[in-house]
Design a protein around this motif. Structure first.
Motif, PDB file in Angstrom:
ATOM      1  N   PRO A  78       0.962  -1.296  -0.040  1.00  0.00           N
ATOM      2  CA  PRO A  78      -0.071   0.052   0.116  1.00  0.00           C
ATOM      3  C   PRO A  78       0.870   1.184  -0.010  1.00  0.00           C
ATOM      4  CG  PRO A  78      -0.037  -0.845   2.215  1.00  0.00           C
ATOM      5  CD  PRO A  78       0.669  -2.017   1.241  1.00  0.00           C
ATOM      6  N   ASP A  79       0.290   2.413  -0.228  1.00  0.00           N
ATOM      7  CA  ASP A  79       1.017   3.693  -0.409  1.00  0.00           C
ATOM      8  C   ASP A  79       0.545   4.121   0.861  1.00  0.00           C
ATOM      9  OD1 ASP A  79       1.855   6.160  -0.834  1.00  0.00           O
ATOM     10  OD2 ASP A  79       0.180   6.636  -2.006  1.00  0.00           O
ATOM     11  N   VAL A  80       1.836   3.972   1.830  1.00  0.00           N
ATOM     12  CA  VAL A  80       1.933   4.585   3.294  1.00  0.00           C
ATOM     13  C   VAL A  80       2.010   5.959   3.205  1.00  0.00           C
ATOM     14  CG1 VAL A  80       3.163   4.409   5.327  1.00  0.00           C
ATOM     15  CG2 VAL A  80       2.940   2.333   4.055  1.00  0.00           C
ATOM     16  N   LEU A  81       1.179   6.684   3.884  1.00  0.00           N
ATOM     17  CA  LEU A  81       1.128   8.129   3.980  1.00  0.00           C
ATOM     18  C   LEU A  81       2.069   8.909   5.207  1.00  0.00           C
ATOM     19  CD1 LEU A  81      -2.803   8.954   3.780  1.00  0.00           C
ATOM     20  CD2 LEU A  81      -1.034   8.706   2.015  1.00  0.00           C
ATOM     21  N   THR A  82       2.508  10.004   4.803  1.00  0.00           N
ATOM     22  CA  THR A  82       3.288  10.767   5.772  1.00  0.00           C
ATOM     23  C   THR A  82       2.458  11.878   6.230  1.00  0.00           C
ATOM     24  OG1 THR A  82       4.071  12.341   4.132  1.00  0.00           O
ATOM     25  CG2 THR A  82       5.349  10.360   4.529  1.00  0.00           C
ATOM     26  N   LEU A  83       2.833  12.499   7.471  1.00  0.00           N
ATOM     27  CA  LEU A  83       2.147  13.654   8.029  1.00  0.00           C
ATOM     28  C   LEU A  83       2.192  14.907   6.887  1.00  0.00           C
ATOM     29  CD1 LEU A  83       3.285  13.721  11.673  1.00  0.00           C
ATOM     30  CD2 LEU A  83       0.994  13.329  10.961  1.00  0.00           C
ATOM     31  N   ALA A  84       3.231  15.093   6.257  1.00  0.00           N
ATOM     32  CA  ALA A  84       3.345  15.874   5.171  1.00  0.00           C
ATOM     33  C   ALA A  84       2.359  15.942   4.021  1.00  0.00           C
ATOM     34  CB  ALA A  84       4.643  16.085   4.350  1.00  0.00           C
ATOM     35  N   ARG A  85       2.176  14.733   3.601  1.00  0.00           N
ATOM     36  CA  ARG A  85       1.036  14.263   2.535  1.00  0.00           C
ATOM     37  C   ARG A  85      -0.380  14.554   2.921  1.00  0.00           C
ATOM     38  NH1 ARG A  85       1.755   8.929  -0.107  1.00  0.00           N
ATOM     39  NH2 ARG A  85      -0.264   9.682  -1.441  1.00  0.00           N
ATOM     40  N   ILE A  86      -0.449  14.212   4.372  1.00  0.00           N
ATOM     41  CA  ILE A  86      -2.097  14.446   4.800  1.00  0.00           C
ATOM     42  C   ILE A  86      -1.969  15.743   5.045  1.00  0.00           C
ATOM     43  CG2 ILE A  86      -3.345  14.169   7.148  1.00  0.00           C
ATOM     44  CD1 ILE A  86      -1.932  11.279   7.233  1.00  0.00           C
ATOM     45  N   LYS A  87      -1.135  16.552   5.499  1.00  0.00           N
ATOM     46  CA  LYS A  87      -1.478  18.086   5.499  1.00  0.00           C
ATOM     47  C   LYS A  87      -1.869  18.562   4.163  1.00  0.00           C
ATOM     48  CE  LYS A  87       1.451  18.995   9.666  1.00  0.00           C
ATOM     49  NZ  LYS A  87       2.596  19.449   9.966  1.00  0.00           N
ATOM     50  N   GLU A  88      -1.218  18.046   3.046  1.00  0.00           N
ATOM     51  CA  GLU A  88      -1.530  18.451   1.823  1.00  0.00           C
ATOM     52  C   GLU A  88      -3.197  18.367   1.435  1.00  0.00           C
ATOM     53  OE1 GLU A  88       1.034  16.646  -1.135  1.00  0.00           O
ATOM     54  OE2 GLU A  88       2.624  17.674  -0.129  1.00  0.00           O
ATOM     55  N   PHE A  89      -3.873  17.478   2.166  1.00  0.00           N
ATOM     56  CA  PHE A  89      -5.230  17.388   1.656  1.00  0.00           C
ATOM     57  C   PHE A  89      -6.076  18.391   2.195  1.00  0.00           C
ATOM     58  CE2 PHE A  89      -4.618  12.357   2.626  1.00  0.00           C
ATOM     59  CZ  PHE A  89      -4.154  11.998   1.423  1.00  0.00           C
ATOM     60  N   GLY A  90      -5.445  19.129   3.302  1.00  0.00           N
ATOM     61  CA  GLY A  90      -6.092  20.348   3.582  1.00  0.00           C
ATOM     62  C   GLY A  90      -7.501  20.079   4.598  1.00  0.00           C
ATOM     63  N   GLU A  91      -7.536  18.782   5.345  1.00  0.00           N
ATOM     64  CA  GLU A  91      -8.566  18.440   6.013  1.00  0.00           C
ATOM     65  C   GLU A  91      -8.122  17.678   7.351  1.00  0.00           C
ATOM     66  OE1 GLU A  91     -11.762  16.414   3.047  1.00  0.00           O
ATOM     67  OE2 GLU A  91      -9.711  15.978   2.388  1.00  0.00           O
ATOM     68  N   ILE A  92      -8.647  18.238   8.348  1.00  0.00           N
ATOM     69  CA  ILE A  92      -8.466  17.446   9.498  1.00  0.00           C
ATOM     70  C   ILE A  92      -8.886  16.000   9.671  1.00  0.00           C
ATOM     71  CG2 ILE A  92      -8.833  17.410  12.192  1.00  0.00           C
ATOM     72  CD1 ILE A  92      -8.980  20.358  12.074  1.00  0.00           C
ATOM     73  N   THR A  93      -9.850  15.822   9.162  1.00  0.00           N
ATOM     74  CA  THR A  93     -10.714  14.555   8.833  1.00  0.00           C
ATOM     75  C   THR A  93     -10.767  14.423   7.367  1.00  0.00           C
ATOM     76  OG1 THR A  93     -11.693  14.755  11.140  1.00  0.00           O
ATOM     77  CG2 THR A  93     -12.654  13.240   9.662  1.00  0.00           C
ATOM     78  N   PHE A  94     -10.483  13.219   6.912  1.00  0.00           N
ATOM     79  CA  PHE A  94     -10.404  12.893   5.554  1.00  0.00           C
ATOM     80  C   PHE A  94     -10.746  11.290   5.345  1.00  0.00           C
ATOM     81  CE2 PHE A  94      -6.320  12.102   6.956  1.00  0.00           C
ATOM     82  CZ  PHE A  94      -6.014  10.975   6.386  1.00  0.00           C
ATOM     83  N   THR A  95     -11.357  11.335   3.840  1.00  0.00           N
ATOM     84  CA  THR A  95     -11.437   9.822   3.496  1.00  0.00           C
ATOM     85  C   THR A  95     -11.061   9.935   1.947  1.00  0.00           C
ATOM     86  OG1 THR A  95     -12.870   8.049   3.315  1.00  0.00           O
ATOM     87  CG2 THR A  95     -14.019  10.119   2.679  1.00  0.00           C
ATOM     88  N   ARG A  96     -11.038   8.487   1.728  1.00  0.00           N
ATOM     89  CA  ARG A  96     -10.510   8.279   0.184  1.00  0.00           C
ATOM     90  C   ARG A  96     -11.119   7.055  -0.001  1.00  0.00           C
ATOM     91  NH1 ARG A  96      -9.341  12.860   0.933  1.00  0.00           N
ATOM     92  NH2 ARG A  96      -7.709  14.130   0.307  1.00  0.00           N
ATOM     93  N   PRO A  97     -11.333   6.907  -1.411  1.00  0.00           N
ATOM     94  CA  PRO A  97     -12.144   5.473  -1.622  1.00  0.00           C
ATOM     95  C   PRO A  97     -11.187   4.306  -1.270  1.00  0.00           C
ATOM     96  CG  PRO A  97     -12.382   7.290  -3.609  1.00  0.00           C
ATOM     97  CD  PRO A  97     -11.457   7.745  -2.449  1.00  0.00           C
ATOM     98  N   ASN A  98     -10.055   4.504  -1.323  1.00  0.00           N
ATOM     99  CA  ASN A  98      -9.168   3.281  -0.934  1.00  0.00           C
ATOM    100  C   ASN A  98      -8.327   3.236   0.268  1.00  0.00           C
ATOM    101  OD1 ASN A  98      -7.548   5.621  -1.931  1.00  0.00           O
ATOM    102  ND2 ASN A  98      -6.162   4.713  -3.100  1.00  0.00           N
ATOM    103  N   ILE A  99      -8.835   4.204   1.262  1.00  0.00           N
ATOM    104  CA  ILE A  99      -8.354   4.338   2.361  1.00  0.00           C
ATOM    105  C   ILE A  99      -8.009   3.129   3.317  1.00  0.00           C
ATOM    106  CG2 ILE A  99     -10.192   5.041   4.013  1.00  0.00           C
ATOM    107  CD1 ILE A  99      -8.380   7.273   4.913  1.00  0.00           C
ATOM    108  N   LEU A 100      -7.077   3.128   3.997  1.00  0.00           N
ATOM    109  CA  LEU A 100      -6.663   1.950   4.910  1.00  0.00           C
ATOM    110  C   LEU A 100      -6.266   2.612   6.136  1.00  0.00           C
ATOM    111  CD1 LEU A 100      -4.228  -0.323   2.513  1.00  0.00           C
ATOM    112  CD2 LEU A 100      -6.611  -0.687   3.145  1.00  0.00           C
ATOM    113  N   LEU A 101      -7.272   2.301   7.003  1.00  0.00           N
ATOM    114  CA  LEU A 101      -7.384   3.063   8.624  1.00  0.00           C
ATOM    115  C   LEU A 101      -6.425   2.298   9.528  1.00  0.00           C
ATOM    116  CD1 LEU A 101     -10.858   3.583   8.673  1.00  0.00           C
ATOM    117  CD2 LEU A 101      -9.273   5.342   8.186  1.00  0.00           C
TER     118      LEU A 101
END
Length: 172
Positions: A78-101
Motif C-alpha cells: 500500500p501507499d503509506v502516507l506521511t504527515l506532510a502528505r496528509i497536511k496537503e489534503f487540507g482536511e483534519i478529517t478525511f476519507t478516500r475511496p481506497n483508504i486503509l485505516l
C-alpha cells in the motif's frame, strides 16, 4: 494481538453495544485537563457521519510515516502516507475511496457489515523479503468488502497521539 482484539470485539457484540472503541496499549491520546479526548473524537465521528473513524498515528520509525495508507493495485504494497502528505489534503478529517485505516485508536458503529469482521494479518516471504498485510489495513479492506461504504470510513488528526515503543512518536 488479533486474538485479543477479536475477543474484546466478541464481548462488545454479545453486550449489544452500539459502538466499539479500540485503543491499543501503546497509543496515548494527549489532552488538556478538563477536556476529554473522547468527547472530541466521538463528536468528530458524528459530525462527519462516520461508520468508522480512526486516528492518524505515527509509525514507530524516523521516516515521518503514519499507519494510514491508500490501497494500491498490490495489497502487499500500500501507499503509506506521511504527515506532510496528509497536511496537503487540507482536511483534519478525511476519507478516500481506497483508504486503509489505523486500528490503534478506532471507533466504529455496530452495523450488519461490522458483525462479519475479524482482525487478522497475513505475511509472506517473497524474493527474500518479508511482506505483511497488517490487521488494521485488513480490517479496512474487509469492512469495505462486507458493505461499509468507503465514504463513511474516515481518518483524522483531530487528536494529538503519542505512540510508544523504544521511543515516543507523536502525531499532531
Amino acid at each position: 494481538m488479533c486474538a485479543n482484539f477479536n475477543s474484546l470485539y466478541i464481548a462488545a457484540l454479545r453486550a449489544q453495544c452500539t459502538h466499539f472503541l479500540m485503543l491499543s496499549d501503546d497509543v496515548c491520546p494527549i489532552w488538556s485537563p478538563g477536556r476529554s479526548w473522547f468527547h472530541f473524537f466521538a463528536q468528530e465521528f458524528e459530525n462527519v457521519g462516520a461508520e468508522i473513524l480512526a486516528s492518524v498515528i505515527a509509525i514507530k520509525d524516523a521516516k515521518g510515516r503514519v499507519s494510514t495508507a491508500l490501497e494500491t493495485d498490490d495489497e502487499w504494497r500500500p501507499d503509506v502516507l506521511t504527515l506532510a502528505r496528509i497536511k496537503e489534503f487540507g482536511e483534519i478529517t478525511f476519507t478516500r475511496p481506497n483508504i486503509l485505516l489505523n486500528g490503534g485508536l478506532m471507533l466504529w458503529r455496530r452495523a450488519p457489515w461490522s458483525e462479519k469482521l475479524c482482525f487478522h494479518f497475513e505475511d509472506r516471504i517473497r524474493d527474500g523479503v518479508v511482506d505483511l498485510k497488517s490487521e488494521d489495513w485488513n480490517f479496512s479492506r474487509d469492512a469495505r468488502r462486507a458493505g461499509c461504504p468507503h465514504h463513511k470510513m474516515f481518518a483524522t488528526t483531530i487528536l494529538t497521539i503519542d505512540h510508544f515503543g523504544l521511543h515516543r512518536w507523536t502525531t499532531p
